[in-house]
Design an enzyme around this catalytic site. Structure first.
Site, PDB file in Angstrom:
ATOM      1  CG  HIS A 100     -11.899   6.576  -0.423  1.00  0.00           C
ATOM      2  ND1 HIS A 100     -11.170   6.925  -1.529  1.00  0.00           N
ATOM      3  CD2 HIS A 100     -12.720   5.589  -0.820  1.00  0.00           C
ATOM      4  CE1 HIS A 100     -11.564   6.209  -2.558  1.00  0.00           C
ATOM      5  NE2 HIS A 100     -12.501   5.382  -2.159  1.00  0.00           N
ATOM      6  NE  ARG A 114      -6.820   7.239  -5.572  1.00  0.00           N
ATOM      7  CZ  ARG A 114      -5.675   7.440  -4.914  1.00  0.00           C
ATOM      8  NH1 ARG A 114      -5.263   8.672  -4.663  1.00  0.00           N
ATOM      9  NH2 ARG A 114      -4.938   6.411  -4.530  1.00  0.00           N
ATOM     10  NE  ARG A 163      -9.435   5.883 -10.895  1.00  0.00           N
ATOM     11  CZ  ARG A 163      -9.239   5.391  -9.673  1.00  0.00           C
ATOM     12  NH1 ARG A 163      -8.675   4.206  -9.519  1.00  0.00           N
ATOM     13  NH2 ARG A 163      -9.584   6.081  -8.598  1.00  0.00           N
ATOM     14  CD  GLU A 209     -10.256  -1.085 -11.394  1.00  0.00           C
ATOM     15  OE1 GLU A 209      -9.946  -0.766 -10.230  1.00  0.00           O
ATOM     16  OE2 GLU A 209     -10.701  -0.273 -12.222  1.00  0.00           O
ATOM     17  CG  ASN A 260      -6.427  -0.642  -3.316  1.00  0.00           C
ATOM     18  OD1 ASN A 260      -5.302  -1.115  -3.293  1.00  0.00           O
ATOM     19  ND2 ASN A 260      -6.680   0.592  -2.994  1.00  0.00           N
ATOM     20  CG  ASP A 261     -11.797  -2.147  -6.886  1.00  0.00           C
ATOM     21  OD1 ASP A 261     -12.376  -2.448  -5.816  1.00  0.00           O
ATOM     22  OD2 ASP A 261     -12.013  -1.100  -7.505  1.00  0.00           O
ATOM     23  NE  ARG A 307     -11.382  -1.555  -2.868  1.00  0.00           N
ATOM     24  CZ  ARG A 307     -11.007  -0.282  -2.802  1.00  0.00           C
ATOM     25  NH1 ARG A 307     -10.253   0.130  -1.802  1.00  0.00           N
ATOM     26  NH2 ARG A 307     -11.384   0.575  -3.723  1.00  0.00           N
ATOM     27  CB  CYS A 351      -2.031   2.954  -9.975  1.00  0.00           C
ATOM     28  SG  CYS A 351      -3.653   2.327 -10.428  1.00  0.00           S
TER      29      CYS A 351
END
Length: 540
Positions: free
Chosen positions: A188, A295, A331, A430, A453-454, A464, A501
């Protein structure tokens, strides 16, 4: 001059003082005191100082984020003045003849345990609050300097690594860049750096010492290098490199107002990813067509208790109004895995990435989910809000979500509260499971948004967040791209639209590939909107 090499996660050059993020590692010891009156006075002075600090934080939050979000600091002031809390501390000091630190820590533990054991969710939330205010008093009593409470000038933030709950507390207007000892390119800290458009270097290792705090430093985000006490030649070279980078960014400014269209006439929407209201300026400044990912979990990370319906409504309404009719995709809560929040009281898991997180929390704790959905449906009256749900693996989950939405709408209707009836609904793609049943899922929703990412993490079976696996983490893997292509075909077959995204949306090497797949939208960090537009306009 000291040179430390790491890994770049966002390009650019930053020059300024290095400031180390301090964590509170104090150990509270029980010690006997002779003068209990003096010890009691020590506590009272520390408590008064804490109240003064909280008043200052309330005033700052009131100006920055509004009354609803500032209210937590008033609640903390009231907790410090609570008679039961104060009497417990005084009783321990006087009867046991011990130091104030021990009395405060013991009272905090006792009260937190008491609140946590209650059935009422609101009272359970007080456990985290009493811990938080007690930590503030303990910091004052012990003279501990924790976090970055006072950032008096713009600086480069250094740390071993930063958790999401720590990054949200930073005064982002004063952050020039990030330099961390550990962390992965998907952490993050890295995502925040890309969102804020500031240079960041990770993986600097043990060579990044706390004793460098306060010294002049340079981050070269292009090469992943940190310079401490740079010599004149290096400083001159880096200043020139920074100027050149700024010139290239100025050229991109000429693309504002232009369409995201290829030479052959294919159009695609380019939206921006944001974490909170403070990112709205960057969205508008970079001319994004909308917000492809808000987010919402950062509302929870920034709070010491569950954000109320009114708090959430105020934030969602502000975002919708600020975007003036442009699409805003919010989201729902994505807590769990690497995004931990104390007051959720989540159990420690052996494999949190595969555990109790995101929609799994919402569907099993519907009281939390309903509060968010009520706020979202109310705020949708004020703009073009769409809602999407993370970590979906089955059609059954989507249908259960729709049942809860129906209940929420019925509640709002019966209470006479205005809400929007036909909010666009979507899901995050994801997990491999969602890809494999994407044709059936597309019949249930209006759109897909691929969280690359996921999706990469679960497709390749790679954590990750584990920096040791960076060389194996390959978002360009044919299996990942095949998954995205399959989801796109399924969406379009059922009349739904699809976007990306995740971080891969900003990978300019893949832009042409995504256009060939027929993706309808790419949502990226605000700073990547114009570079992506440039790349799209160069494609045949």
């Amino acid at each position: 001059m000291i040179t430390i090499s790491g890994k770049s996660v966002f390009g650019g050059v930053s020059i300024g003082k290095l400031l180390f993020y301090q964590r509170n590692d104090k150990v509270i010891k029980r010690t006997h005191v002779e003068d209990v009156d003096a010890e009691w006075n020590r506590f009272q002075e520390a408590k008064d100082t804490a109240v003064t600090q909280l008043k200052g934080l309330y005033d700052k939050a009131l100006a920055d984020v509004g009354e609803a979000n500032a209210m937590i600091f008033e609640i903390h002031q009231m907790m410090l003045e609570d008679l039961d809390y104060i009497e417990s501390i005084e009783n321990i000091i006087r009867t046991q003849e011990v130091n104030a630190e021990y009395a405060v820590a013991t009272t905090a533990d006792n009260f937190a345990a008491m609140f946590s054991s209650m059935d009422d969710a609101y009272m359970q939330g007080r456990a985290a609050d009493v811990k938080d205010v007690s930590e503030r008093v303990l910091d004052i009593l012990s003279g501990a300097d924790t976090g970055l409470k006072e950032m008096t000038e713009p600086c480069i933030i250094a740390a071993d690594d930063l958790a999401p709950s720590e990054t949200v507390q930073l005064d982002k207007s004063k952050v020039l860049g990030f330099a961390t000892m550990y962390g992965s390119s998907n952490s993050h800290t890295a995502i925040l750096a890309r969102t804020m458009n500031i240079p960041a270097v990770i993986g600097l290792g043990e060579g990044l010492l706390q004793e460098y705090s306060g010294r002049e430093a340079i981050i070269d985000g292009f090469t992943g290098t940190l310079y401490i006490d740079p010599d004149e030649a290096t400083l001159k070279e880096m200043q020139e490199k920074r100027e050149k980078d700024l010139e290239q960014k100025a050229l991109l400014e000429q693309l504002k107002g232009k369409e995201n269209i290829t030479k052959s006439g294919q159009k695609i929407n380019v939206y921006a990813n944001i974490g909170n209201v403070s990112d709205l300026g960057a969205v508008l400044k970079n001319d994004a067509g909308g917000i492809g990912l808000f987010r919402s979990e950062f509302l929870y990370l920034e709070n010491t208790d569950f954000p109320t319906e009114e708090q959430q409504f105020s934030v969602y309404k502000k975002v919708a109004e600020s975007m003036a009719g442009k699409k805003v995709i919010i989201r729902t809560l994505d807590i769990g895995a690497d995004k931990q929040v104390d007051y959720f009281n989540l159990d420690k898991e052996e494999n949190p990435a595969l555990g109790y997180r995101a929609i799994r929390i919402c569907l099993t704790r519907p009281e939390i989910f309903k509060t968010q959905l009520r706020a979202l449906y109310r705020a949708a009256v004020f703009g073009n809000i769409s809602i999407m749900f993370p970590m979906i693996t089955s059609v059954g989950e989507v249908r259960k979500i729709k049942e809860i939405i129906a209940d929420v709408k019925e509640e709002l209707k019966n209470e006479g509260i205005p809400y929007k009836e036909d909010v666009e609904l979507g899901i995050m793609i994801e997990t491999p499971a969602s890809v494999m049943v994407s044709r059936e899922l597309a019949k249930e929703v209006d759109f897909f948004s691929v969280g690359t990412n996921d999706l990469t993490q679960y497709t390749l079976a790679i954590d990750r967040q584990n920096s040791k696996l960076d060389e194996f983490y390959d978002p360009h893997h044919p299996a990942v791209l095949a998954m995205i292509k399959m989801a796109a075909e399924s969406a379009h077959a059922e009349g739904a639209w699809i976007g990306i995204c995740g971080e891969l949306g900003a990978d300019l090497e893949l832009t042409e590939e995504f256009l060939k797949m027929g993706l309808d939208e790419l949502s990226v960090s605000p700073s990547m909107v114009l570079p992506l537009r440039k790349r799209i306009r160069e494609c045949e």
